[in-house]
Design a protein around this motif. Structure first.
Motif, PDB file in Angstrom:
ATOM      1  N   THR A  20      44.244  34.951  37.039  1.00  0.00           N
ATOM      2  CA  THR A  20      44.435  35.827  35.881  1.00  0.00           C
ATOM      3  C   THR A  20      43.175  35.872  35.023  1.00  0.00           C
ATOM      4  OG1 THR A  20      46.811  35.325  35.828  1.00  0.00           O
ATOM      5  CG2 THR A  20      45.841  36.263  33.830  1.00  0.00           C
ATOM      6  N   ARG A  21      42.614  34.698  34.758  1.00  0.00           N
ATOM      7  CA  ARG A  21      41.411  34.609  33.925  1.00  0.00           C
ATOM      8  C   ARG A  21      40.235  35.374  34.560  1.00  0.00           C
ATOM      9  NH1 ARG A  21      41.778  29.723  33.416  1.00  0.00           N
ATOM     10  NH2 ARG A  21      40.268  28.902  34.929  1.00  0.00           N
ATOM     11  N   LEU A  22      40.049  35.191  35.854  1.00  0.00           N
ATOM     12  CA  LEU A  22      38.962  35.864  36.553  1.00  0.00           C
ATOM     13  C   LEU A  22      39.189  37.375  36.610  1.00  0.00           C
ATOM     14  CD1 LEU A  22      38.412  33.387  39.529  1.00  0.00           C
ATOM     15  CD2 LEU A  22      36.954  33.685  37.538  1.00  0.00           C
ATOM     16  N   HIS A  23      40.440  37.758  36.842  1.00  0.00           N
ATOM     17  CA  HIS A  23      40.769  39.184  36.927  1.00  0.00           C
ATOM     18  C   HIS A  23      40.487  39.871  35.595  1.00  0.00           C
ATOM     19  CE1 HIS A  23      43.240  42.845  37.492  1.00  0.00           C
ATOM     20  NE2 HIS A  23      42.975  42.664  38.771  1.00  0.00           N
ATOM     21  N   ILE A  24      40.817  39.228  34.503  1.00  0.00           N
ATOM     22  CA  ILE A  24      40.556  39.790  33.174  1.00  0.00           C
ATOM     23  C   ILE A  24      39.056  39.977  32.974  1.00  0.00           C
ATOM     24  CG2 ILE A  24      40.601  39.284  30.697  1.00  0.00           C
ATOM     25  CD1 ILE A  24      43.339  37.975  31.143  1.00  0.00           C
ATOM     26  N   TYR A  25      38.266  38.987  33.394  1.00  0.00           N
ATOM     27  CA  TYR A  25      36.813  39.091  33.232  1.00  0.00           C
ATOM     28  C   TYR A  25      36.254  40.255  34.046  1.00  0.00           C
ATOM     29  CZ  TYR A  25      31.844  38.034  33.345  1.00  0.00           C
ATOM     30  OH  TYR A  25      30.476  38.137  33.256  1.00  0.00           O
ATOM     31  N   TYR A  26      36.576  40.290  35.334  1.00  0.00           N
ATOM     32  CA  TYR A  26      35.968  41.297  36.210  1.00  0.00           C
ATOM     33  C   TYR A  26      36.461  42.713  35.916  1.00  0.00           C
ATOM     34  CZ  TYR A  26      34.056  37.471  38.987  1.00  0.00           C
ATOM     35  OH  TYR A  26      33.366  36.356  39.400  1.00  0.00           O
ATOM     36  N   THR A  27      37.654  42.843  35.368  1.00  0.00           N
ATOM     37  CA  THR A  27      38.147  44.179  35.022  1.00  0.00           C
ATOM     38  C   THR A  27      37.686  44.611  33.637  1.00  0.00           C
ATOM     39  OG1 THR A  27      40.252  43.206  34.291  1.00  0.00           O
ATOM     40  CG2 THR A  27      40.170  44.126  36.520  1.00  0.00           C
TER      41      THR A  27
ATOM     42  N   THR B  47      31.744  32.174  35.305  1.00  0.00           N
ATOM     43  CA  THR B  47      32.829  32.885  35.987  1.00  0.00           C
ATOM     44  C   THR B  47      32.648  32.836  37.494  1.00  0.00           C
ATOM     45  OG1 THR B  47      33.064  34.385  34.099  1.00  0.00           O
ATOM     46  CG2 THR B  47      34.062  35.070  36.170  1.00  0.00           C
ATOM     47  N   GLU B  48      31.423  33.038  37.954  1.00  0.00           N
ATOM     48  CA  GLU B  48      31.147  33.000  39.390  1.00  0.00           C
ATOM     49  C   GLU B  48      31.374  31.601  39.961  1.00  0.00           C
ATOM     50  OE1 GLU B  48      29.578  35.760  41.793  1.00  0.00           O
ATOM     51  OE2 GLU B  48      31.288  36.242  40.515  1.00  0.00           O
ATOM     52  N   GLN B  49      31.082  30.585  39.187  1.00  0.00           N
ATOM     53  CA  GLN B  49      31.352  29.219  39.630  1.00  0.00           C
ATOM     54  C   GLN B  49      32.852  29.002  39.810  1.00  0.00           C
ATOM     55  OE1 GLN B  49      29.417  26.761  36.659  1.00  0.00           O
ATOM     56  NE2 GLN B  49      27.554  26.560  37.893  1.00  0.00           N
ATOM     57  N   GLU B  50      33.627  29.536  38.876  1.00  0.00           N
ATOM     58  CA  GLU B  50      35.084  29.424  38.993  1.00  0.00           C
ATOM     59  C   GLU B  50      35.588  30.228  40.188  1.00  0.00           C
ATOM     60  OE1 GLU B  50      37.555  28.456  35.175  1.00  0.00           O
ATOM     61  OE2 GLU B  50      36.566  30.401  34.907  1.00  0.00           O
ATOM     62  N   PHE B  51      35.031  31.424  40.354  1.00  0.00           N
ATOM     63  CA  PHE B  51      35.456  32.264  41.470  1.00  0.00           C
ATOM     64  C   PHE B  51      35.216  31.563  42.803  1.00  0.00           C
ATOM     65  CE2 PHE B  51      34.604  35.380  44.796  1.00  0.00           C
ATOM     66  CZ  PHE B  51      35.756  36.147  44.739  1.00  0.00           C
TER      67      PHE B  51
ATOM     68  N   SER C 257      43.496  41.949  44.658  1.00  0.00           N
ATOM     69  CA  SER C 257      43.060  42.840  43.583  1.00  0.00           C
ATOM     70  C   SER C 257      41.903  42.221  42.808  1.00  0.00           C
ATOM     71  CB  SER C 257      44.222  43.157  42.638  1.00  0.00           C
ATOM     72  OG  SER C 257      44.600  42.019  41.885  1.00  0.00           O
ATOM     73  N   LEU C 258      41.879  40.882  42.746  1.00  0.00           N
ATOM     74  CA  LEU C 258      40.756  40.191  42.106  1.00  0.00           C
ATOM     75  C   LEU C 258      39.468  40.422  42.887  1.00  0.00           C
ATOM     76  CD1 LEU C 258      39.329  38.151  40.244  1.00  0.00           C
ATOM     77  CD2 LEU C 258      40.269  36.326  41.687  1.00  0.00           C
ATOM     78  N   TYR C 259      39.541  40.287  44.209  1.00  0.00           N
ATOM     79  CA  TYR C 259      38.359  40.504  45.049  1.00  0.00           C
ATOM     80  C   TYR C 259      37.832  41.926  44.881  1.00  0.00           C
ATOM     81  CZ  TYR C 259      39.851  36.184  47.369  1.00  0.00           C
ATOM     82  OH  TYR C 259      40.216  34.893  47.634  1.00  0.00           O
ATOM     83  N   ASP C 260      38.739  42.896  44.811  1.00  0.00           N
ATOM     84  CA  ASP C 260      38.334  44.292  44.639  1.00  0.00           C
ATOM     85  C   ASP C 260      37.668  44.494  43.273  1.00  0.00           C
ATOM     86  OD1 ASP C 260      39.361  44.917  47.121  1.00  0.00           O
ATOM     87  OD2 ASP C 260      41.271  45.671  46.343  1.00  0.00           O
ATOM     88  N   ALA C 261      38.263  43.883  42.243  1.00  0.00           N
ATOM     89  CA  ALA C 261      37.713  44.020  40.889  1.00  0.00           C
ATOM     90  C   ALA C 261      36.323  43.400  40.810  1.00  0.00           C
ATOM     91  CB  ALA C 261      38.642  43.363  39.869  1.00  0.00           C
ATOM     92  N   ARG C 262      36.144  42.263  41.466  1.00  0.00           N
ATOM     93  CA  ARG C 262      34.829  41.607  41.458  1.00  0.00           C
ATOM     94  C   ARG C 262      33.794  42.457  42.184  1.00  0.00           C
ATOM     95  NH1 ARG C 262      32.197  38.071  45.088  1.00  0.00           N
ATOM     96  NH2 ARG C 262      30.612  36.768  44.062  1.00  0.00           N
ATOM     97  N   ALA C 263      34.178  43.046  43.304  1.00  0.00           N
ATOM     98  CA  ALA C 263      33.250  43.886  44.066  1.00  0.00           C
ATOM     99  C   ALA C 263      32.786  45.076  43.230  1.00  0.00           C
ATOM    100  CB  ALA C 263      33.913  44.366  45.350  1.00  0.00           C
ATOM    101  N   THR C 264      33.712  45.693  42.512  1.00  0.00           N
ATOM    102  CA  THR C 264      33.367  46.825  41.636  1.00  0.00           C
ATOM    103  C   THR C 264      32.431  46.368  40.524  1.00  0.00           C
ATOM    104  OG1 THR C 264      35.490  47.896  42.079  1.00  0.00           O
ATOM    105  CG2 THR C 264      34.306  48.588  40.102  1.00  0.00           C
ATOM    106  N   PHE C 265      32.747  45.220  39.951  1.00  0.00           N
ATOM    107  CA  PHE C 265      31.914  44.655  38.886  1.00  0.00           C
ATOM    108  C   PHE C 265      30.494  44.397  39.376  1.00  0.00           C
ATOM    109  CE2 PHE C 265      29.966  40.899  37.064  1.00  0.00           C
ATOM    110  CZ  PHE C 265      30.032  41.138  35.704  1.00  0.00           C
ATOM    111  N   LEU C 266      30.361  43.767  40.535  1.00  0.00           N
ATOM    112  CA  LEU C 266      29.044  43.409  41.046  1.00  0.00           C
ATOM    113  C   LEU C 266      28.206  44.643  41.372  1.00  0.00           C
ATOM    114  CD1 LEU C 266      29.769  40.281  43.280  1.00  0.00           C
ATOM    115  CD2 LEU C 266      28.811  40.372  40.972  1.00  0.00           C
ATOM    116  N   ASP C 267      28.855  45.709  41.824  1.00  0.00           N
ATOM    117  CA  ASP C 267      28.125  46.952  42.080  1.00  0.00           C
ATOM    118  C   ASP C 267      27.427  47.432  40.808  1.00  0.00           C
ATOM    119  OD1 ASP C 267      28.823  47.051  44.734  1.00  0.00           O
ATOM    120  OD2 ASP C 267      30.503  48.431  44.449  1.00  0.00           O
TER     121      ASP C 267
END
Length: 235
Positions: free
Chosen positions: A49-56, A134-138, A197-207
């Motif tokens: 949840t925490r990571l998803h909030i960050y990346y979104t 965040t990336e360390q947590e991911f 959905s977290l993985y997808d959100a992170r991929a969009t963020f990194l782009d």
């Protein structure tokens, strides 16, 4: 013995008893491990949840950096019209500056650029630090999932099966236990979609992050070249 109900935030634990006798050592340990497994599942869910909030929050996070970057880039562009003169002959004299067409003339006042550079560096450093944490947590997400999957298997093998196979000598009613465990494992499995959905959100963020990073790298080179020319360090 009365039923045991633990309103755990991840999944309600419900245990019934078919005997008034004391719990065996195995059963006592089983309840402890069962609660620990619920705690681990809740921690994993909170991490997702925490990571998803960050990346979104990409738009909000990057917007502030982008605005500051644009201010910095604008200050750099104000100083670039005379760059080729500087690179060709070093710092110009007042008379040389006066001979240059006004459309290409610019003062040597680099303070606004330095001010914007300082502002951008502070904001970007804070952003990068948050991203690093965040990336360390991911990086722990997959390992936590694998560990919990193993703990589910261990609980089933070491505690659930022995209670079921020796149910006549157990105080815990194995049927509600089995039902509650299946319910619990299903709730944990449901987190797979959330993780996807977290993985997808992170991929969009990194782009978007990479796009900004590449712009920063290019502008950094340009600013270094500008100051080298102003200082007469480059031809």
């Amino acid at each position: 013995m009365k039923p045991t109900i633990i309103n755990h935030p991840f999944h309600v634990i419900k245990l019934n008893y078919c005997s008034e006798g004391p719990l065996s050592t195995l059963e006592q340990e089983a309840i402890t491990k069962y609660v620990e497994l619920h705690n681990g599942s809740q921690s994993y869910k909170e991490l997702l949840t925490r990571l998803h909030i960050y990346y979104t929050s990409t738009d909000i996070i990057l917007l502030h950096c982008q605005i500051t970057f644009n201010n910095l880039q604008n200050e750099y562009l104000l100083l670039t019209p005379m760059l080729h003169y500087l690179q060709e002959g070093g710092p110009l004299t007042d008379s040389e500056i006066a001979s240059i067409d006004e459309s290409e003339r610019v003062c040597y006042d680099t303070q606004p650029l330095l001010t914007q550079l300082h502002s951008f560096n502070n904001k970007y450093d804070n952003y990068i630090e948050d991203l690093r944490v965040t990336e360390q947590e991911f990086a722990t997400v997959e390992k936590q999932k694998e560990k919990l999957d193993q703990l589910f298997d261990v609980f089933e093998e070491r505690y659930l099966f022995p209670i079921i196979t020796d149910y006549k000598n157990r105080a815990i009613d194995f049927c509600p236990l089995q039902e509650n465990f299946d319910d619990f494992r299903s709730a944990f499995s449901d987190l797979t979609d959330f993780a996807d959905s977290l993985y997808d959100a992170r991929a969009t963020f990194l782009d978007q992050h990479i796009l900004l990073h590449n712009k920063i790298v290019e502008l950094d080179k340009d600013i270094l070249s500008l100051f080298a020319a102003i200082n007469g360090d480059a031809n």
